[in-house]
Design a protein around this motif. Structure first.
Motif, PDB file in Angstrom:
ATOM      1  N   SER A 280     133.620  52.527 -18.594  1.00 32.03           N
ATOM      2  CA  SER A 280     134.170  53.806 -18.137  1.00 32.03           C
ATOM      3  C   SER A 280     133.934  54.898 -19.168  1.00 32.03           C
ATOM      4  O   SER A 280     133.570  56.026 -18.814  1.00 32.03           O
ATOM      5  N   ALA A 281     134.128  54.579 -20.450  1.00 33.46           N
ATOM      6  CA  ALA A 281     133.887  55.560 -21.509  1.00 33.46           C
ATOM      7  C   ALA A 281     132.425  55.978 -21.531  1.00 33.46           C
ATOM      8  O   ALA A 281     132.104  57.171 -21.650  1.00 33.46           O
ATOM      9  N   LEU A 282     131.528  54.999 -21.401  1.00 33.41           N
ATOM     10  CA  LEU A 282     130.104  55.316 -21.425  1.00 33.41           C
ATOM     11  C   LEU A 282     129.685  56.109 -20.196  1.00 33.41           C
ATOM     12  O   LEU A 282     128.964  57.116 -20.308  1.00 33.41           O
ATOM     13  N   LEU A 283     130.099  55.693 -19.017  1.00 26.84           N
ATOM     14  CA  LEU A 283     129.697  56.385 -17.797  1.00 26.84           C
ATOM     15  C   LEU A 283     130.183  57.828 -17.799  1.00 26.84           C
ATOM     16  O   LEU A 283     129.478  58.737 -17.346  1.00 26.84           O
ATOM     17  N   GLU A 284     131.379  58.048 -18.309  1.00 27.36           N
ATOM     18  CA  GLU A 284     131.888  59.418 -18.416  1.00 27.36           C
ATOM     19  C   GLU A 284     130.995  60.258 -19.329  1.00 27.36           C
ATOM     20  O   GLU A 284     130.676  61.415 -19.022  1.00 27.36           O
ATOM     21  N   ALA A 285     130.579  59.677 -20.454  1.00 28.12           N
ATOM     22  CA  ALA A 285     129.718  60.401 -21.393  1.00 28.12           C
ATOM     23  C   ALA A 285     128.352  60.685 -20.780  1.00 28.12           C
ATOM     24  O   ALA A 285     127.788  61.776 -20.957  1.00 28.12           O
ATOM     25  N   LEU A 286     127.792  59.735 -20.050  1.00 27.17           N
ATOM     26  CA  LEU A 286     126.491  59.937 -19.414  1.00 27.17           C
ATOM     27  C   LEU A 286     126.571  60.998 -18.327  1.00 27.17           C
ATOM     28  O   LEU A 286     125.689  61.858 -18.211  1.00 27.17           O
ATOM     29  N   ARG A 287     127.599  60.936 -17.517  1.00 23.11           N
ATOM     30  CA  ARG A 287     127.744  61.936 -16.453  1.00 23.11           C
ATOM     31  C   ARG A 287     127.968  63.331 -17.031  1.00 23.11           C
ATOM     32  O   ARG A 287     127.507  64.324 -16.473  1.00 23.11           O
ATOM     33  N   ALA A 288     128.669  63.414 -18.169  1.00 28.08           N
ATOM     34  CA  ALA A 288     128.885  64.714 -18.803  1.00 28.08           C
ATOM     35  C   ALA A 288     127.569  65.340 -19.231  1.00 28.08           C
ATOM     36  O   ALA A 288     127.454  66.567 -19.331  1.00 28.08           O
ATOM     37  N   ARG A 289     126.557  64.501 -19.485  1.00 29.04           N
ATOM     38  CA  ARG A 289     125.230  64.998 -19.862  1.00 29.04           C
ATOM     39  C   ARG A 289     124.326  65.225 -18.650  1.00 29.04           C
ATOM     40  O   ARG A 289     123.188  65.640 -18.796  1.00 29.04           O
ATOM     41  N   GLY A 290     124.824  64.896 -17.477  1.00 27.30           N
ATOM     42  CA  GLY A 290     124.028  65.076 -16.275  1.00 27.30           C
ATOM     43  C   GLY A 290     122.970  64.018 -16.067  1.00 27.30           C
ATOM     44  O   GLY A 290     121.983  64.251 -15.350  1.00 27.30           O
ATOM     45  N   VAL A 291     123.147  62.840 -16.647  1.00 28.53           N
ATOM     46  CA  VAL A 291     122.178  61.755 -16.489  1.00 28.53           C
ATOM     47  C   VAL A 291     122.259  61.221 -15.067  1.00 28.53           C
ATOM     48  O   VAL A 291     123.348  60.945 -14.556  1.00 28.53           O
ATOM     49  N   ARG A 292     121.127  61.039 -14.424  1.00 24.42           N
ATOM     50  CA  ARG A 292     121.106  60.721 -12.997  1.00 24.42           C
ATOM     51  C   ARG A 292     121.267  59.246 -12.675  1.00 24.42           C
ATOM     52  O   ARG A 292     121.746  58.888 -11.593  1.00 24.42           O
TER      53      ARG A 292
END
Length: 213
Positions: free
Chosen positions: A153-165
């Motif tokens: 969850s921590a990682l996915l939040e960080a990736l989505r914050a960067r707009g990673v698809r």
């Protein structure tokens, strides 16, 4: 005992290497399989926070690091960085002559061969649709406590914050528990290999987002 999930700090690296080794045999302890106890960590743990510390998260209790997730948002760029800044100096310590199987059951030679394997000239087409990838490891004492989901969850939040698809990862065929874990998070199989499979997650998918919370 409380377990904290937090962003990586440089002092976490020795603990991460220990976790990597003790989970390096399809989730089991790989200590007896490597003459160099740091080699697994050099390949699967260390380069990620060195390249992008913002995408590494650790789980720690009073006894130290008991789990982590490492990732890159751009696998193609990461592989170029790793080739020049990480693998090149490691090859001086682990020359290609060490990539021959000594016949004693150890696996160092396999990782040395990986160090000397040149990246694909054109990269992987999967990097276009699912450019991020990760590795996650948790010691037995931290399993069954929801740490995997919390780290993800921590990682996915960080990736989505960067707009990673999108995100991809490899799952060994000898680790069905890991496969079930990723499926529960919304990952699907994209490719099957003799060693296992590649699974993917669309980070723009609302259903996948809900499954990670």
């Amino acid at each position: 005992m409380s377990i904290e999930i937090r962003p990586f700090q440089p002092f976490d690296l020795p603990g991460m290497y220990r976790v990597c080794l003790r989970t390096g045999d399809s989730g089991g302890d790989a200590t007896a399989l490597y003459h160099d106890p740091d080699l697994l960590g050099h390949v699967f743990a260390g380069p990620y926070p060195a390249a992008d510390p913002g995408l590494t998260f650790v789980a720690a209790d009073a006894f130290g690091v008991l789990g982590y997730v490492v990732a890159t948002a751009d696998s193609a760029a990461y592989e170029k960085w790793r080739e020049h800044h990480w693998y090149a100096p490691l090859r001086l310590r682990h020359p290609e002559a060490m990539a021959d199987d000594p016949g004693d059951g150890s696996r160092d030679w396999q990782l040395v061969a990986q160090l000397h394997r040149k990246p694909l000239a054109e990269g992987d087409p999967l990097y276009e649709s699912h450019p991020a990838h990760l590795h996650i490891d948790i010691l037995p004492r931290g399993q069954g406590a929801g740490l995997g989901r919390r780290l993800m969850s921590a990682l996915l939040e960080a990736l989505r914050a960067r707009g990673v698809r999108g995100l991809h990862l490899g799952v060994g065929g000898g680790n069905p528990g890991a496969r079930a874990f990723y499926q529960a998070l919304g990952f699907t199989e994209a490719r099957r290999h003799d060693w296992g499979s590649v699974m993917v997650l669309d980070l723009r998918d609302g259903a996948a987002r809900r499954s990670s919370t």
